[in-house]
Design an enzyme around this catalytic site. Structure first.
Site, PDB file in Angstrom:
ATOM      1  N   SER A 118      -9.114   9.171  -0.069  1.00 53.85           N
ATOM      2  CA  SER A 118      -8.144   8.522   0.513  1.00 53.85           C
ATOM      3  C   SER A 118      -6.763   8.679   0.138  1.00 53.85           C
ATOM      4  CB  SER A 118      -8.067   6.723   0.364  1.00 53.85           C
ATOM      5  OG  SER A 118      -9.386   6.291   0.645  1.00 53.85           O
ATOM      6  N   GLN A 177       0.497   8.719   3.224  1.00 54.13           N
ATOM      7  CA  GLN A 177       1.557   9.531   3.766  1.00 54.13           C
ATOM      8  C   GLN A 177       2.921   9.137   3.272  1.00 54.13           C
ATOM      9  OE1 GLN A 177       1.797   8.257   8.083  1.00 54.13           O
ATOM     10  NE2 GLN A 177      -0.525   9.067   8.383  1.00 54.13           N
ATOM     11  N   GLU A 231      10.785   1.290   1.543  1.00 59.65           N
ATOM     12  CA  GLU A 231       9.901   0.810   2.274  1.00 59.65           C
ATOM     13  C   GLU A 231      10.035  -0.847   2.261  1.00 59.65           C
ATOM     14  OE1 GLU A 231       5.768   2.164   0.943  1.00 59.65           O
ATOM     15  OE2 GLU A 231       5.993   3.795   2.550  1.00 59.65           O
ATOM     16  N   HIS A 281      -3.830  -2.404   7.224  1.00 59.47           N
ATOM     17  CA  HIS A 281      -2.402  -1.803   7.553  1.00 59.47           C
ATOM     18  C   HIS A 281      -2.228  -2.185   8.947  1.00 59.47           C
ATOM     19  CE1 HIS A 281       0.648   0.859   8.141  1.00 59.47           C
ATOM     20  NE2 HIS A 281       0.662   1.277   6.783  1.00 59.47           N
ATOM     21  N   ARG A 290       2.769  -7.057   5.065  1.00 61.65           N
ATOM     22  CA  ARG A 290       2.053  -6.364   5.701  1.00 61.65           C
ATOM     23  C   ARG A 290       0.901  -7.203   6.571  1.00 61.65           C
ATOM     24  NH1 ARG A 290      -0.280  -0.933   2.783  1.00 61.65           N
ATOM     25  NH2 ARG A 290       1.787  -0.232   3.211  1.00 61.65           N
ATOM     26  N   HIS A 311      -7.445  -0.910   5.158  1.00 59.06           N
ATOM     27  CA  HIS A 311      -6.633   0.369   4.499  1.00 59.06           C
ATOM     28  C   HIS A 311      -6.911   0.449   3.166  1.00 59.06           C
ATOM     29  CE1 HIS A 311      -3.405   3.028   4.331  1.00 59.06           C
ATOM     30  NE2 HIS A 311      -2.721   2.137   3.507  1.00 59.06           N
ATOM     31  N   ARG A 365      -1.179  -5.940  -1.860  1.00 64.82           N
ATOM     32  CA  ARG A 365      -0.498  -4.721  -2.367  1.00 64.82           C
ATOM     33  C   ARG A 365       0.747  -4.544  -1.843  1.00 64.82           C
ATOM     34  NH1 ARG A 365      -0.369   0.514  -1.380  1.00 64.82           N
ATOM     35  NH2 ARG A 365      -1.913   0.205   0.288  1.00 64.82           N
ATOM     36  N   SER A 379      -0.470   2.080  -4.765  1.00 68.78           N
ATOM     37  CA  SER A 379      -1.941   2.438  -5.002  1.00 68.78           C
ATOM     38  C   SER A 379      -2.069   3.632  -5.670  1.00 68.78           C
ATOM     39  CB  SER A 379      -2.668   2.410  -3.842  1.00 68.78           C
ATOM     40  OG  SER A 379      -1.891   3.235  -2.762  1.00 68.78           O
TER      41      SER A 379
HETATM   42  C1  SIN Z   1       2.013   3.851   4.620  1.00 70.90           C
HETATM   43  O1  SIN Z   1       2.500   4.830   4.713  1.00 70.90           O
HETATM   44  O2  SIN Z   1       2.331   2.872   5.550  1.00 70.90           O
HETATM   45  C2  SIN Z   1       0.931   3.426   3.848  1.00 70.90           C
HETATM   46  C3  SIN Z   1       1.482   3.054   2.453  1.00 70.90           C
HETATM   47  C4  SIN Z   1       0.674   2.542   1.527  1.00 70.90           C
HETATM   48  O3  SIN Z   1      -0.329   2.050   1.937  1.00 70.90           O
HETATM   49  O4  SIN Z   1       1.042   2.285   0.419  1.00 70.90           O
END
Ligand code: SIN
Length: 531
Positions: free
Chosen positions: A54, A59, A126, A245, A291, A349, A384, A389
């Site tokens: 994974s 990304q 983020e 996700h 999320r 996810h 999370r 991760s």
């Molecule tokens: C994402 O790029 O949206 C996933 C990032 C993540 O799951 O930590």
């Protein structure tokens, strides 16, 4: 644990009694192997290393408080808030503190993290992070770049023997201690079983996404390692917490390609087919809400037949340059994100649950360690925080390596020479005939929304599938599914990734982690089915 009726033999390479056996060729497994050098290590991977991991598909990047004005304490607090009351503070503090050292290690292995004009690491923001702290590679290519660098480093490290195409089916437990593994070559199609023993075994087999019909995870992520550990008697933790996700690209692909959260961080908005921006009334932060909240918002629109679409048209003017991976996925699906909205759907996810480990990655079984997504360290709580991760994988795999080096002492540097084997005749593990029914059952009843009736029905189906398994590998998979169902049914509240429509509120009495063994889970099943 071990079936004795079948011929078992050693693979042809040299055997050393002090070798460490690592199961899994993803980020956690390879990082642990590299940090153990020059100790002798055997890495067993079902697919060529780096493939089927994974991490290679990640990304975003790695969260680390390395930007100007950021602090370790701020990273800790953001994680605690996201984790919804049950994050282990000692674990997250350790993880946030060791982040910069692990980024430094990765730079040493050749990962080309983005830098600003002065040469400092570039960091981006983020959702749910109060600071810019995501260390990235060329926009959305961090996972791929990290795995390419680690695979190359592993291949040139003489102390690491890599057995590719080896699917581990069981742990060998002797007098209560894990002393090795039983594996089948040819990606699980081999006729003979191989017995590979060592001084310690480290599991790094990833998550469970493929237990669900819609997932962003590779097919290998189906919880086999977690179930194997549970069957061997290891303590499990927080098995009810699966993270969905919000924005997998909804084009009917399995696995579903991911549209990174960073797009919403850049200002992309969510709309239904009627043009309604449906997140606005659901949360003050709209598309940047936690999320699980966004996933439920999208799930409701998709369920109601209105669909959900990510509009990046004005927010991301230079899509191809800024998000090359997502742009590629869109192109493959015939979508031009500069002119069209991207159809999205929530997808399994990340797994917050897994094999319980302590701060050094030690499981409850002597000789057995675990790192990466197959573990539940307590760092993520019920939900999370994005980009924690990969950080967890490198921090705790390095801690395992340090602890093992201290515990089993320095030994003569190993050189396996021609020890590595690639058993590539069959690269894809074949699905068990009941896998599709299991995935359907999990998605329908243990997904974004759950209720008692659905989960009881799912548990009954899972118990029936377990009885009809006739396959050790499927026993491992179904054991993980069973533990998810038992723990989800047992937690009579909603928290983080676990949302029950029949218990929609948080309950302070449940502000604790779930810890149990498979034996204990079996003990409560009759009551849960009656409840
Ligand atoms: C994402 O790029 O949206 C996933 C990032 C993540 O799951 O930590």
């Amino acid at each position: 644990m071990v079936s004795t009726a079948i011929a078992i033999h050693q693979p042809k390479a040299v055997k050393r009694s002090d070798e460490v056996v690592i199961i899994g060729g993803g980020l956690a497994g390879l990082f642990c192997a590299l940090k153990l050098a020059p100790k002798a290590v055997t890495v067993l991977a079902a697919a060529p290393i780096g493939r089927g991991a994974s991490s290679a598909w990640a990304q975003a990047g790695i969260a680390a408080a390395v930007g100007e004005g950021d602090t370790i304490e701020s990273h800790v607090q953001d994680t605690i808030i996201a984790g919804d009351g049950i994050v282990d503070e000692e674990i997250i503090r350790t993880m946030a503190t060791e982040a910069s050292a692990r980024i430094f290690d990765l730079l040493g292995y050749g990962v080309p993290f983005d830098r600003d004009l002065e040469g400092h690491l570039a960091v981006s923001r983020e959702a749910a992070h109060s600071q810019s702290r995501i260390v990235r590679v060329r926009g959305d290519m961090a996972g791929r770049a990290i795995m390419e660098a680690l695979v190359a480093s592993v291949r040139r490290t003489p102390s690491i023997r890599v057995l590719e195409g080896y699917v581990v089916e069981d742990l060998i437990v002797e007098d209560g201690r894990v002393t090795g593994v039983i594996a089948r070559d040819k990606a699980g199609a081999g006729e003979e079983l191989h017995r590979i023993t060592g001084s310690n075994v480290v599991m790094a087999t990833g998550g469970v996404g493929h237990l669900y019909e819609v997932t962003t995870n590779p097919t290998e992520a189906r919880g086999g390692g977690i179930g194997m550990a549970a069957r061997a008697g290891a303590r499990m933790a927080d098995m009810e917490f699966v993270q969905f996700h919000p924005t997998a690209i909804n084009v009917g692909k399995d696995p579903a390609p991911l549209a990174t959260e960073a797009l919403r961080g850049h200002g992309a908005t969510l709309h239904n087919r009627d043009g309604v921006r449906f997140m606005l009334p659901l949360h003050k932060d709209a598309e940047l809400a936690p999320r699980d909240v966004v996933a439920r918002g999208i799930f409701a629109e998709v369920k109601a037949g209105r669909g959900a679409f990510l509009d990046c048209r004005t927010a991301v003017p230079d899509f191809a340059a800024e998000f090359p991976t997502v742009f590629g996925y869109c192109q493959e699906a015939g979508i031009d994100p500069a002119r069209e909205m991207i159809p999205v759907v929530p997808a399994a996810h990340y797994f917050m649950g897994g094999i319980w480990t302590d701060i050094d990655g030690r499981s409850s079984l002597p000789g057995f360690w675990a790192c990466g997504e197959c573990t539940s360290t307590g760092a993520h709580g019920a939900n999370r925080l994005a980009s924690n991760s990969l950080l967890e994988a490198v921090v705790f795999s390095a801690r395992i390596a340090e602890t093992l080096k201290a515990e089993i002492g320095p030994d003569a540097p190993a050189d396996w020479q021609d020890g590595s084997i690639t058993s590539t005749e069959h690269l894809m593990e074949k699905d068990h005939p009941n896998m599709a029914l299991l995935r359907q059952t999990m998605s329908a009843n243990l997904g974004v929304l759950r209720d008692g009736e659905g989960m009881r029905s799912a548990l009954r189906t899972i118990l029936r599938l377990a009885r009809d398994s006739h396959s050790v590998r499927f026993d491992n998979v179904i054991t993980t599914a069973k533990l998810i169902a038992v723990c989800a049914l047992n937690r009579t509240e909603s928290r983080g990734g676990h949302f029950r429509t029949d218990f929609p509120a948080e309950d302070a009495a449940w502000k604790r982690r779930t810890l149990l063994t498979l034996g204990q889970a079996h003990g409560i099943i009759p009551d849960l089915l009656e409840s």
